[in-house]
Design a protein around this motif. Structure first.
Motif: not given
Lengths: 384, 384, 384, 384
Positions: B49-54, B175-181, B185-186, B348-349
């Motif tokens: 799904r399309p994200g928020g601020g990304g 782990d970082a990858a799923e946490q930035n828009p 992986p950094h 990202p999508r």
């Protein structure tokens, strides 16, 4: 569906191991009424054959295609076209050493992991000799496509790190490509690249390279969405060739670093009928032309009418004369130098295989395309 | 075979236009007895799904998967699994302007050249919304693969020309990858790349990028020769995704400039049973391991047991706010700026779509693999 | 390929269990530009629905087709056409008794032997309700065929041992067939047969019968040799219908006892163009007509241009009110009477299913036929 | 998909015209590790060959199978098995008369209507000689099935209107079937039938008949719902044989006149493991047995574990010495007597073809069946 067939309507099935009795293919689905003889197939098989002074293997393969079925009085019958070439060089003793060893970079071990058995002689079915069936089937496809005005041309774009000019760049000369052993479209650059390939071979090593391919004359609209896209099918076709490690279309990997305003091709108008390349379009549809071709001739996996353009990366021949660390069937690791004389660079022999696989994709899409819409000539509701 | 199905034994067929009543898929061939619920599918749909601020589009898509068939009391029945999501945002008027124009970089004109008709609203079937069916089907495939210990992980390896570290390099952090828009992986590099993407968007432009994917736990032997190779099927799967322009496996295009002695992976011995990744092999077969993985986890298109590794190049989003020269249905050329708010970078999508297509390929190959050899348990001649 | 799809180019995939959320289908490969609305589908679904006073089940099914995709502004897009109908009557409690029992003559036990799991409610996927997807897909196929002038007509030729007149025999009246509950082409005979069916039902028993089907307007040449013959595909289509136990073409089983001089149809000349049924043939090909049609409209599995004629044998409804000896999941044998009210004879409801499957076969062959030969209109080498 | 391939996972493609260079097949998908030699294929080809004093054609066919690929050191490799037999009797002049005539009851005209071209010599591809490839491929399938304990047996159940006893009836003797030229399972009745066939032949006429087939050892659960049912695939296989006009399973057409209480087979309990025919079933599943076998060994198209039983109707050989009215290419109608000596009844030669097609269906379903459910041996989550 076990992996030895390619295509839906124009469908080729290859058979044969490198040192079994024969290799070849069946082409099923070629329309009836096409003029076809053994010479059209032999012409492509000759292009595939290892050359003289070039970087190819010295193994003699005097392949003569035999048409077993599907052609009558010089025309295709619409029935399966079976083509066979005998394997002439079947001295199995030469390969006894390979029975128990898994050569690095080859499919020896993976094949055995899959099937529990393999024909170790010359790579068996995973040998480059399997491509004979592809090239023979591709020759039939090329003959069909030629009647529609579709022309396929491949060449070696880079070898041993030496790159030839791109199409449109100064010095790009496709006529030269068929006249040098590396099949590069520039005489001097081909000589430089060949020198590097030979230097590697002198060290018991080998070289990789890139094969490029372009297709002219594709009718706009060719290609099946969404899983049967032109690029999807071509990508499968290219990666099915041994030693291929990547493929890119149009701008390819360079597009990943570009901005949208750079990648989108600017649309120019193209008056209907003026372009020799395209087929007549339905009335009312404007035929478009683009200033550039970063799309590589397709949008959404469907042909735009601009030339198809793609490139295939090939790894270096894994068979090298240097000693390498590899494993045998007992799980022991030892040093091994692959015996015999091998291709210094696979690209020149890969060119006709890339063309053949391209032809197989396009012939299939051409037939599939016939079902995409209803056509209504006057006097009859629909046309079959 | 008209292009909307993928796979032989584990087969997904997607349906739906962007602004029609619904999108979805049928998964045919999923084995019976697998635990499956709507939440496994919703989890993947949320990632898509399309994200928020990304950098993704602001269009709201609150997709809720509805399982229409194939599951009973929480288990698959072995029957077709139909999954549907209603399209909620169907205001056709917003798209009236697109009825007569062929947007640059989109499939508007090629689709019309093929079919003579198209649903112009939001790209119709060539919209990214079609991937909902893929992701839903891929969620089923992932659930099946998880039971075999096979794990798929994708991430954005580069965006707007900014590259993340490679696996094994310092700072690589999945782990970082799923946490930035951007799903890179950094954390810091993701921020740099995002700044460049946003800068382009501020100029009415967009960015391309590269999605990487790795797969752990594949049993050696998976993959069908010669046209059904792992890389051939994955290549088709990847290039079937909109905006993909290339794919490479292992060393990929870099292998084309390497020497054979560099590309071949050095074989290490691997004592049977010691590796958690691989399935038990037939008695007497040594399990191999390699020092490096330039082959990308496959030789001859068959899994070695090392991780699969491949990369997909995506072009920039073709919908940009800048005015571009394009054609309309009357064949006139005019300036046009695509209205609305669009993804600044598709990567990202694309990550969950790359994973979904990978899962579909592997689930199919897993089932096909069951037929590759005869198995003979004691007490009965062969086993079914 | 797991059995829920039918056809190559015009391909239907059905989904759904009897008491799951929904049943339906996806039609992939319907050409673009065909006029299609929900009413064409609903018309066929109404014919399939259980009737009023006739021998059909009293279960209410108010099926309303919902078109989820593939149609835009009243025309097909060339994209997958998804059709769904909700299951309304899902009271699972009514079926709890069936969870542990294998009804005689039903697929309860074989389904469980295959999958280890089944949806016991109303037969699950092996229920006659699955045919809703077939009839919906067949309605699309019929619409396509109608544009080519191809008409399919089925009827009940025999029920409970009472046979209707054959086509051409005195009293044969197809108009009558749609007006009596058994769909027999003769009013009085239909009443006699219905009386026998009702007498059986009064005894807690059921009746078998024969459905006949004829097709007019097939172009000579339709049908794919050698495994894709008209009769081979139709035979698969017919035997895929629940309760079908046999099929015969033209003279059928009677031909087995005939002499060659009796079976061969005598050829009459047929001047080209005079027959309204056939398409224009290539110049120089005489159009033939036969005095009789013992061949059933095909020779070598390819259409002659004469009407297709075939018959399908249906066994009696296995669900009967009489007590029968059957087994349960613990392996115990006990007496069981299937609860509820059931069809006295499946034939009248089988008629639209026979027609739908016939339409699916013919639509697929029509599209496949387009690839059988090269066509060369003037001005262009070949035609796409 | 153009009609010359059969099967999904175990897939045979036949090639060849009657008087072209060769006929044969490729079997793709046979599992690796199966013991296979040319003698297994030759054995079946000998059964197919025209006999001595019997009603078969006098044409000599000394077919010797040549294995071109797929077998190494006596075992299958998992690669395509190509099998070829040269056509020896290619005197085209004998057939010049047939170039312009459409023989009654043959596919001459329909083939030409389809393709616009045909090989008129001996029927070309529509000749019975095409079945050589089927029988060769079927021999591979039979070898695979034998390892699973599955045995196929066909015989002539009726010829020229004379019927042999049914299985279980007095005098039924399968051993006798392979010892008389009509392959009927009763010596005296075979002689009576042969006398009638010869009497017809003396009048320049021919006879039809029925071939029956039974299969023992099928595991319960075999067969794919809903379009891939055992009976659906077998029906397609049978009707793809030239001269077949119908097929029936179990009670067949007789079921259409029966009542439900007569048709349903009464279930008997069957203690697990006691039956030598069936494979071990999953724990907890009772193995069932039935008092009768009116279902023909399947319910819902899935094997019950009882023997498969079906019958195929064959029309009389259309080539007869009597003069018949037929058309030529100019559209003229004239009298024509097919020259040469022909089979008086196709049944005895059809028996091995019926068996071969049955074997192809079952081998494919056996491989497909492996994917129907998840299996979980201890120590590993799922099994591949």
């Amino acid at each position: 569906m076990a992996g030895n067939s390619f295509g839906v309507l124009f469908r080729v099935t290859t058979f044969g191991e490198s040192h079994g009795p024969a290799v070849g293919c069946i082409v099923d689905g070629c329309p009836a009424g096409l003029s076809l003889g053994e010479e059209a197939i032999d012409r492509e098989l000759r292009r595939r054959r290892p050359g003289g002074g070039g970087p190819q293997s010295a193994r003699r393969e005097e392949d003569k295609a035999e048409l077993l079925s599907g052609v009558f009085e010089g025309k295709t019958l619409g029935t399966p076209i079976a083509i066979m070439a005998r394997n002439q060089d079947q001295r199995s003793d030469d390969y006894e050493e390979l029975r128990d060893i898994y050569r690095p970079g080859h499919a020896d071990w993976t094949w055995e992991a899959k099937y529990g058995i393999r024909d170790h002689r010359g790579g068996g079915r995973s040998s480059g000799r399997e491509t004979l069936g592809r090239v023979a089937g591709g020759a039939v496809a090329k003959t069909l496509l030629a009647g529609f005005g579709i022309r396929i041309q491949g060449w070696t774009a880079a070898a041993a790190g030496v790159a030839a000019p791109l199409p449109g760049e100064a010095g790009f000369d496709l006529d030269a490509a068929e006249q040098n052993p590396l099949r590069m479209p520039h005489r001097e650059i081909a000589e430089q690249a060949l020198a590097k390939v030979e230097a590697l071979r002198a060290q018991g090593d080998s070289a990789g390279g890139i094969v490029a391919c372009s297709v002219h004359g594709l009718p706009p609209g060719l290609g099946e969405p969404v899983f049967g896209k032109l690029d999807a099918l071509l990508a499968a076709a290219m990666l099915s060739i041994g030693a291929a490690k990547g493929v890119e279309f149009g701008a390819g990997f360079a597009a990943a670093a570009a901005a949208g305003s750079q990648q989108n091709d600017r649309t120019l108008r193209w008056s209907a009928g003026s372009g020799g390349d395209a087929l007549p379009l339905p009335p009312g549809t404007p035929a478009l032309r683009y200033e550039t071709n970063r799309a590589g001739g397709m949008l959404g996996g469907i042909a735009t009418g601009m030339p198809l353009a793609f490139r295939v990366a090939f790894k270096p021949t894994p068979s090298i004369a240097q000693s390498q660390q590899c494993a045998d069937r007992r799980g022991l690791v030892r040093e091994f130098a692959v015996p015999g004389r091998h291709d210094g660079c696979v690209c020149p022999r890969a060119v006709p295989v890339v063309e053949a696989m391209t032809a197989l994709v396009l012939a299939d899409l051409l037939l599939l395309h016939r079902s995409s819409r209803i056509t209504s000539p006057e006097g009859y509701p629909f046309r079959i």
